[in-house]
Design a protein around this motif. Sequence first.
Motif, PDB file in Angstrom:
ATOM      1  N   ASN A  88       0.830  -1.207   0.000  1.00 19.01           N
ATOM      2  CA  ASN A  88       0.000   0.000   0.000  1.00 19.01           C
ATOM      3  C   ASN A  88       0.869   1.263   0.000  1.00 19.01           C
ATOM      4  OD1 ASN A  88      -2.313   1.575   0.044  1.00 19.01           O
ATOM      5  ND2 ASN A  88      -2.518   1.472   2.269  1.00 19.01           N
ATOM      6  N   LEU A  89       1.785   1.298  -0.928  1.00 10.91           N
ATOM      7  CA  LEU A  89       2.743   2.404  -0.972  1.00 10.91           C
ATOM      8  C   LEU A  89       2.076   3.725  -1.310  1.00 10.91           C
ATOM      9  CD1 LEU A  89       5.660   0.473  -2.632  1.00 10.91           C
ATOM     10  CD2 LEU A  89       5.769   1.654  -0.425  1.00 10.91           C
ATOM     11  N   LYS A  90       2.610   4.769  -0.730  1.00 10.92           N
ATOM     12  CA  LYS A  90       2.081   6.123  -0.900  1.00 10.92           C
ATOM     13  C   LYS A  90       3.175   7.036  -1.455  1.00 10.92           C
ATOM     14  CE  LYS A  90      -0.897   5.362   3.105  1.00 10.92           C
ATOM     15  NZ  LYS A  90      -1.314   5.858   4.446  1.00 10.92           N
ATOM     16  N   PRO A  91       2.810   8.135  -2.076  1.00 14.23           N
ATOM     17  CA  PRO A  91       3.832   9.042  -2.615  1.00 14.23           C
ATOM     18  C   PRO A  91       4.848   9.480  -1.562  1.00 14.23           C
ATOM     19  CG  PRO A  91       1.687   9.617  -3.505  1.00 14.23           C
ATOM     20  CD  PRO A  91       1.446   8.550  -2.477  1.00 14.23           C
ATOM     21  N   GLU A  92       4.420   9.616  -0.332  1.00 14.44           N
ATOM     22  CA  GLU A  92       5.351  10.035   0.725  1.00 14.44           C
ATOM     23  C   GLU A  92       6.344   8.943   1.113  1.00 14.44           C
ATOM     24  OE1 GLU A  92       2.028  10.232   0.764  1.00 14.44           O
ATOM     25  OE2 GLU A  92       1.198   9.669   2.737  1.00 14.44           O
ATOM     26  N   ASP A  93       6.181   7.761   0.583  1.00 12.29           N
ATOM     27  CA  ASP A  93       7.161   6.685   0.799  1.00 12.29           C
ATOM     28  C   ASP A  93       8.332   6.791  -0.179  1.00 12.29           C
ATOM     29  OD1 ASP A  93       4.387   4.485   1.358  1.00 12.29           O
ATOM     30  OD2 ASP A  93       5.669   5.435   2.864  1.00 12.29           O
ATOM     31  N   THR A  94       8.261   7.719  -1.105  1.00 11.98           N
ATOM     32  CA  THR A  94       9.357   7.915  -2.058  1.00 11.98           C
ATOM     33  C   THR A  94      10.632   8.281  -1.315  1.00 11.98           C
ATOM     34  OG1 THR A  94       7.861   8.585  -3.835  1.00 11.98           O
ATOM     35  CG2 THR A  94      10.155   9.317  -3.987  1.00 11.98           C
ATOM     36  N   ALA A  95      11.666   7.489  -1.552  1.00 13.83           N
ATOM     37  CA  ALA A  95      12.930   7.675  -0.833  1.00 13.83           C
ATOM     38  C   ALA A  95      13.954   6.698  -1.388  1.00 13.83           C
ATOM     39  CB  ALA A  95      12.743   7.427   0.663  1.00 13.83           C
ATOM     40  N   VAL A  96      15.190   6.865  -0.952  1.00  9.77           N
ATOM     41  CA  VAL A  96      16.209   5.842  -1.167  1.00  9.77           C
ATOM     42  C   VAL A  96      16.166   4.912   0.043  1.00  9.77           C
ATOM     43  CG1 VAL A  96      18.644   5.341  -1.504  1.00  9.77           C
ATOM     44  CG2 VAL A  96      17.632   7.385  -2.531  1.00  9.77           C
ATOM     45  N   TYR A  97      16.077   3.635  -0.224  1.00  8.17           N
ATOM     46  CA  TYR A  97      15.987   2.632   0.829  1.00  8.17           C
ATOM     47  C   TYR A  97      17.321   1.892   0.948  1.00  8.17           C
ATOM     48  CZ  TYR A  97      10.999   3.400   1.286  1.00  8.17           C
ATOM     49  OH  TYR A  97       9.773   3.967   1.533  1.00  8.17           O
ATOM     50  N   TYR A  98      17.725   1.665   2.190  1.00  9.96           N
ATOM     51  CA  TYR A  98      19.002   1.018   2.473  1.00  9.96           C
ATOM     52  C   TYR A  98      18.801  -0.167   3.412  1.00  9.96           C
ATOM     53  CZ  TYR A  98      21.049   5.511   1.001  1.00  9.96           C
ATOM     54  OH  TYR A  98      21.396   6.638   0.311  1.00  9.96           O
ATOM     55  N   CYS A  99      19.617  -1.186   3.231  1.00  9.95           N
ATOM     56  CA  CYS A  99      19.762  -2.206   4.258  1.00  9.95           C
ATOM     57  C   CYS A  99      21.109  -1.990   4.936  1.00  9.95           C
ATOM     58  CB  CYS A  99      19.642  -3.616   3.688  1.00  9.95           C
ATOM     59  SG  CYS A  99      20.905  -4.077   2.481  1.00  9.95           S
ATOM     60  N   ALA A 100      21.199  -2.441   6.173  1.00  9.65           N
ATOM     61  CA  ALA A 100      22.429  -2.267   6.952  1.00  9.65           C
ATOM     62  C   ALA A 100      22.529  -3.401   7.962  1.00  9.65           C
ATOM     63  CB  ALA A 100      22.424  -0.914   7.658  1.00  9.65           C
ATOM     64  N   SER A 101      23.744  -3.710   8.363  1.00  8.64           N
ATOM     65  CA  SER A 101      23.947  -4.828   9.273  1.00  8.64           C
ATOM     66  C   SER A 101      24.644  -4.378  10.548  1.00  8.64           C
ATOM     67  CB  SER A 101      24.772  -5.930   8.597  1.00  8.64           C
ATOM     68  OG  SER A 101      26.094  -5.489   8.358  1.00  8.64           O
ATOM     69  N   ARG A 102      24.350  -5.098  11.602  1.00 13.64           N
ATOM     70  CA  ARG A 102      25.042  -4.923  12.871  1.00 13.64           C
ATOM     71  C   ARG A 102      24.951  -6.243  13.620  1.00 13.64           C
ATOM     72  NH1 ARG A 102      23.279  -4.133  17.626  1.00 13.64           N
ATOM     73  NH2 ARG A 102      24.924  -2.631  18.049  1.00 13.64           N
TER      74      ARG A 102
END
Length: 126
Positions: A88-102
């Motif tokens: 249910n994505l919305k225009p405000e979800d527009t972004a660069v998405y990252y994964c990261a580990s710890r």
Amino acid sequence: QPLLVQSGGGLVQPGGSLRLSCIASGISLDYYAIGWFRQAPGKEREVVSCIHSGGEVLNYADWTDSLKGRFAASRNVANNTAYLQMNNLKPEDTAVYYCASRPTRCLRWPREYGAWGQGTQVTVSS
């Protein structure tokens, strides 16, 4: 040295779904948590979801009404791959998405994560 390689993302219409992938090498997801973050232009990087090394999912997005119930991390240990399912994505979800580990446990702050994927653009637009 951990290496995280992301795939997925792209352009999707409002209401659509996407799944992002994050293939890890140099670490085992049995011992590392994978966090999913996003960063929109002009905004700080924020955590969306995370999966602990033990497999428990912590959906930080559920703490925000506008994001609740739409994002969820998962993983396939056999493939050493983590996923972020976005619905249910919305225009405000527009972004660069990252994964990261710890190691081991999820934390919400980006500074606590040592290795990062290259980022993938998600654009929600009609």
